[in-house]
Design an enzyme around this catalytic site. Sequence first.
Site, short mmCIF file in Angstrom:
data_model
loop_
_atom_site.label_atom_id
_atom_site.label_comp_id
_atom_site.label_asym_id
_atom_site.label_seq_id
_atom_site.Cartn_x
_atom_site.Cartn_y
_atom_site.Cartn_z
N LYS A 130 5.12 2.17 -5.16
CA LYS A 130 3.61 1.48 -5.09
C LYS A 130 2.75 2.52 -4.55
CE LYS A 130 4.83 -0.90 -1.16
NZ LYS A 130 6.24 -0.93 -1.21
N ARG A 158 1.42 -8.44 3.32
CA ARG A 158 3.18 -8.27 3.22
C ARG A 158 3.54 -9.31 3.73
NH1 ARG A 158 3.91 -2.30 4.09
NH2 ARG A 158 6.32 -2.29 3.66
N ARG A 203 14.72 -2.71 6.24
CA ARG A 203 13.29 -3.16 5.22
C ARG A 203 13.28 -4.18 4.51
NH1 ARG A 203 12.11 2.80 4.83
NH2 ARG A 203 9.65 1.79 4.24
N ARG A 205 10.33 10.47 5.26
CA ARG A 205 10.39 9.62 6.91
C ARG A 205 11.38 9.29 8.25
NH1 ARG A 205 6.81 5.17 4.01
NH2 ARG A 205 7.68 4.35 5.08
N ARG A 260 13.66 10.35 -1.19
CA ARG A 260 12.07 10.43 -1.08
C ARG A 260 11.87 11.68 0.17
NH1 ARG A 260 8.12 5.23 -0.06
NH2 ARG A 260 9.61 5.11 2.10
P1 ADP Z 1 6.10 2.58 -2.11
O1 ADP Z 1 5.03 3.12 -2.04
O2 ADP Z 1 6.77 1.41 -2.55
O3 ADP Z 1 7.44 2.64 -0.56
P2 ADP Z 1 7.10 5.82 -3.36
O4 ADP Z 1 5.78 5.34 -4.07
O5 ADP Z 1 6.77 6.17 -2.23
O6 ADP Z 1 7.46 3.67 -2.80
O7 ADP Z 1 7.92 5.80 -3.67
C1 ADP Z 1 9.74 5.90 -3.40
C2 ADP Z 1 10.83 6.92 -3.80
O8 ADP Z 1 10.52 7.21 -5.35
C3 ADP Z 1 9.35 8.34 -3.86
O9 ADP Z 1 10.47 9.26 -3.44
C4 ADP Z 1 9.04 8.70 -5.75
O10 ADP Z 1 8.94 10.05 -6.13
C5 ADP Z 1 10.32 7.97 -5.87
N1 ADP Z 1 9.50 6.97 -7.28
C6 ADP Z 1 8.59 6.70 -7.85
N2 ADP Z 1 8.28 5.98 -8.90
C7 ADP Z 1 9.33 5.96 -9.38
C8 ADP Z 1 10.29 5.62 -10.15
N3 ADP Z 1 8.84 5.39 -11.44
N4 ADP Z 1 10.96 6.16 -10.99
C9 ADP Z 1 11.47 7.24 -9.92
N5 ADP Z 1 11.00 7.09 -9.05
C10 ADP Z 1 10.16 6.96 -8.33
P1 ADP Z 2 7.38 0.76 2.30
O1 ADP Z 2 5.72 1.04 1.13
O2 ADP Z 2 7.89 2.69 1.81
O3 ADP Z 2 7.98 -0.72 2.70
P2 ADP Z 2 5.43 1.48 3.84
O4 ADP Z 2 4.41 2.93 4.19
O5 ADP Z 2 3.51 1.00 3.41
O6 ADP Z 2 6.43 1.76 3.71
O7 ADP Z 2 5.23 0.77 5.55
C1 ADP Z 2 5.88 1.74 6.57
C2 ADP Z 2 6.28 0.48 7.58
O8 ADP Z 2 4.56 0.93 8.32
C3 ADP Z 2 6.43 -0.97 7.42
O9 ADP Z 2 8.28 -0.65 7.59
C4 ADP Z 2 6.12 -1.72 8.72
O10 ADP Z 2 6.42 -1.65 10.17
C5 ADP Z 2 4.64 -0.94 8.88
N1 ADP Z 2 3.52 -1.53 7.57
C6 ADP Z 2 2.93 -0.79 6.58
N2 ADP Z 2 1.81 -1.90 6.69
C7 ADP Z 2 2.20 -2.94 7.41
C8 ADP Z 2 1.87 -4.17 6.89
N3 ADP Z 2 0.89 -4.67 6.16
N4 ADP Z 2 1.87 -5.62 8.14
C9 ADP Z 2 2.98 -5.12 8.66
N5 ADP Z 2 3.81 -3.72 9.39
C10 ADP Z 2 3.17 -2.90 8.48
#
Ligand code: ADP
Ligand code: ADP
Length: 225
Positions: A17, A92, A175, A164, A131
């Site tokens: 995302k 979420r 998660r 992270r 990541r």
């Molecule tokens: P999210 O915001 O949904 O948690 P991220 O954008 O941070 O996910 O992506 C999670 C990890 O996977 C990062 O290390 C990113 O560089 C990698 N990643 C993102 N998109 C892809 C993809 N299409 N294929 C492989 N790795 C990806």
């Molecule tokens: P990822 O995309 O890898 O799941 P985020 O960076 O979006 O992680 O979120 C990290 C953490 O922040 C989540 O695991 C949760 O604890 C909190 N968080 C983020 N957005 C929300 C939301 N909309 N509602 C509740 N908790 C949230």
Amino acid sequence: MPSQLNLILIGPPGAGKGTQAERLTEDFRLPFISTGEMLRANVKEGTELGKQAKQHMESGGLVPDELIVAMAAERLDQSDTEDGFILDGFPRTTGQAEALEEQLEREGRRVTAALLIDVPDTAIVKRIAGRRVCVKAGHNYHVDFDPPKHADVCDQDGSRLIQRDDDRPEVVQKRLAVYHEQTAPLVQFYEDRGLLRRVDGTRTPAEVHNHIRALIATLKLEDSI
Ligand code: ADP
Ligand code: ADP
């Protein structure tokens, strides 16, 4: 007034995302609003909200709706969202989605589309393990799939890359469970409103990006007819 582009990105942690939102914000010059990033900034600054959110985040659980909804509502009321926004990580829960819908309705706005970036749990674990994010702005990298030009240094702002705290394997399992239990019902929520668009998130970042751009082009075309 040209119509707004109000996008929501849904998907499990590590689905890509943030990676896609970074690209889309450049394509469309819209603000990228990540509630995860906003919370991490609050934790870093030691604000009251940060103190309340910290434990939930560290354990892999969700921050309670009342805290998140107020934070997101305030952000969405800033003037830079006039032409639209890209929301990553919010809503979420169904409660958050309802609150968002009510806020936008009151303001004469609406969600244009909810993009579901679909990735199976098995691929997620690998993605999250590799990541790395920059300490300054949270720019995303992956040690194998999207490495920085220089090891451990952000291409965009030169800051240090770290893993992270909540990307440790035991927290990731929690998660993912939380995602399936509390966030996955949003798929039906947006499907019911005709707003859901699915994207295969297992393809490369560039392929996923192209697919999303094509979807948005279709949405814009539908809007102008
Ligand atoms: P999210 O915001 O949904 O948690 P991220 O954008 O941070 O996910 O992506 C999670 C990890 O996977 C990062 O290390 C990113 O560089 C990698 N990643 C993102 N998109 C892809 C993809 N299409 N294929 C492989 N790795 C990806
Ligand atoms: P990822 O995309 O890898 O799941 P985020 O960076 O979006 O992680 O979120 C990290 C953490 O922040 C989540 O695991 C949760 O604890 C909190 N968080 C983020 N957005 C929300 C939301 N909309 N509602 C509740 N908790 C949230």
